[in-house]
Write an enzyme that holds these catalytic residues in place. Structure first.
Site, PDB file in Angstrom:
ATOM      1  N   THR A 297      -6.506   0.237   3.267  1.00 54.68           N
ATOM      2  CA  THR A 297      -7.278  -0.488   4.276  1.00 54.68           C
ATOM      3  C   THR A 297      -7.327  -1.966   3.909  1.00 54.68           C
ATOM      4  OG1 THR A 297      -8.603   1.495   4.585  1.00 54.68           O
ATOM      5  CG2 THR A 297      -9.476  -0.515   5.528  1.00 54.68           C
TER       6      THR A 297
ATOM      7  N   LEU B  21     -13.229   0.050  -0.094  1.00 56.63           N
ATOM      8  CA  LEU B  21     -12.294   0.262   1.017  1.00 56.63           C
ATOM      9  C   LEU B  21     -11.143   1.077   0.426  1.00 56.63           C
ATOM     10  CD1 LEU B  21     -11.986  -3.304   2.651  1.00 56.63           C
ATOM     11  CD2 LEU B  21     -13.259  -1.368   3.555  1.00 56.63           C
ATOM     12  N   ASP B  22     -10.524   1.940   1.243  1.00 56.85           N
ATOM     13  CA  ASP B  22      -9.352   2.688   0.772  1.00 56.85           C
ATOM     14  C   ASP B  22      -8.257   1.710   0.355  1.00 56.85           C
ATOM     15  OD1 ASP B  22     -10.612   5.009   1.381  1.00 56.85           O
ATOM     16  OD2 ASP B  22      -9.396   5.505   3.137  1.00 56.85           O
ATOM     17  N   LYS B  23      -7.393   2.193  -0.529  1.00 49.86           N
ATOM     18  CA  LYS B  23      -6.258   1.391  -1.008  1.00 49.86           C
ATOM     19  C   LYS B  23      -5.468   0.787   0.154  1.00 49.86           C
ATOM     20  CE  LYS B  23      -1.785   2.284  -3.176  1.00 49.86           C
ATOM     21  NZ  LYS B  23      -0.914   3.334  -3.717  1.00 49.86           N
TER      22      LYS B  23
END
Length: 299
Positions: free
Chosen positions: A94, A90-92
């Protein structure tokens, strides 16, 4: 010194969000992740990923999930546990449902489920504007490009297969970009108010920053707090509509403190029997929904 004014207090909380987890000791971070464990069995551990915590290390990253997996495994089981394994990312910025595996074999099995699109993922996002139509599918390939501006940087962007011919308005096929990856996102609007919408999103493919790019450039509805994809040619804070600023009690100059409002809400994993995991949006996300008068759907 805690500000008395609730708006100032909220701003302080928002600007601290990204820094908080970078300043704790790795063992403290592992403990935080242990407390955010929503499910575990002999094969997997599911956590509710907090905001601002990268999955992998990189320049300027003191803490990331990958680095504390050995400690977390020991805290969850016993001192002899093998390190946990990452299955997806997951993105930082998110938040929400994230699956870790207890063994290399389980991790490979789960990665294959992700790769073959057997995992159902549902995200929630607060976006600027209202998508037209209110539900549908965005199917536009995505490619990474260098943005030539006074500060050169890289961004993911759309690489459409079609365009409108300026002479007669007909749809014409474009030569395919060899580096572009096909990307498909289903979306539907759950609520709309204050010049914003709450969307439910289902990425069918898993291209880097796919949801952010499809919403900003495909639908013209960037995610609230997505300062990277709200402009193409510059790195600058997102410009918010007057009504949104009023409801959030913010000035435009403070908009840079707004975090990305993208949350991995639900994940269905077909491991033997289907396992269904749901994580409630984080507090800042819930507060924003209330301030914007967007009604949270009852599950």
């Amino acid at each position: 010194q805690i500000p008395k004014d609730p708006t100032q207090r909220w701003l302080r909380e928002l600007s601290a969000l990204s820094q908080q987890l970078q300043q704790v000791h790795p063992n403290v971070l592992a403990k935080i992740l242990k407390e955010r464990t929503v499910y575990q069995n002999e094969e997997i551990v599911v956590i509710d990923k907090p905001y601002g915590l990268p999955v992998h290390g990189g320049p300027g990253v003191k803490n990331c999930i990958a680095d504390v997996l050995p400690v977390l495994a020991k805290m969850l089981e016993n001192m002899k546990a093998d390190p946990l394994h990452l299955c997806h990312r997951l993105d930082k910025e998110t938040t929400g449902v994230m699956v870790l595996a207890r063994s290399k074999e389980a991790a490979e099995k789960i990665r294959l489920l992700f790769k073959t699109r057997q995992v159902e993922k549902i995200y929630w996002a607060i976006v600027l504007g209202h998508p037209d139509p209110v539900e549908g599918v965005v199917e536009i390939p995505i490619v990474e490009k260098e943005v030539q501006s006074h500060q050169s940087h890289y961004k993911m962007t759309l690489a459409p297969n079609y365009r409108l011919c300026p002479e007669d308005g007909k749809v014409v096929r474009i030569r395919k970009n060899r580096n572009a990856e096909s990307a498909v996102t289903r979306y539907r609007r759950l609520a709309g108010a204050s010049a914003c919408s709450l969307l439910e999103l289902q990425p069918i493919t898993g291209v880097k920053h796919q949801i952010r790019v499809h919403l900003a450039y495909g639908l013209g509805c960037p995610i609230l707090g997505d300062h990277k994809y709200s402009h193409w040619s510059k790195l600058a804070p997102q410009k918010l509509p007057e009504l949104t600023l009023r409801r959030l009690k913010l000035e435009q100059s403070k908009a840079r403190h707004l975090p990305l409002h993208l949350h991995a809400h639900r994940l269905c994993l077909p491991l033997g029997q289907p396992l269904d995991f749901v994580c409630k949006p984080p507090l800042f996300f819930q507060k924003t929904l209330r301030k914007l008068e967007l009604d949270i759907p009852k599950d």
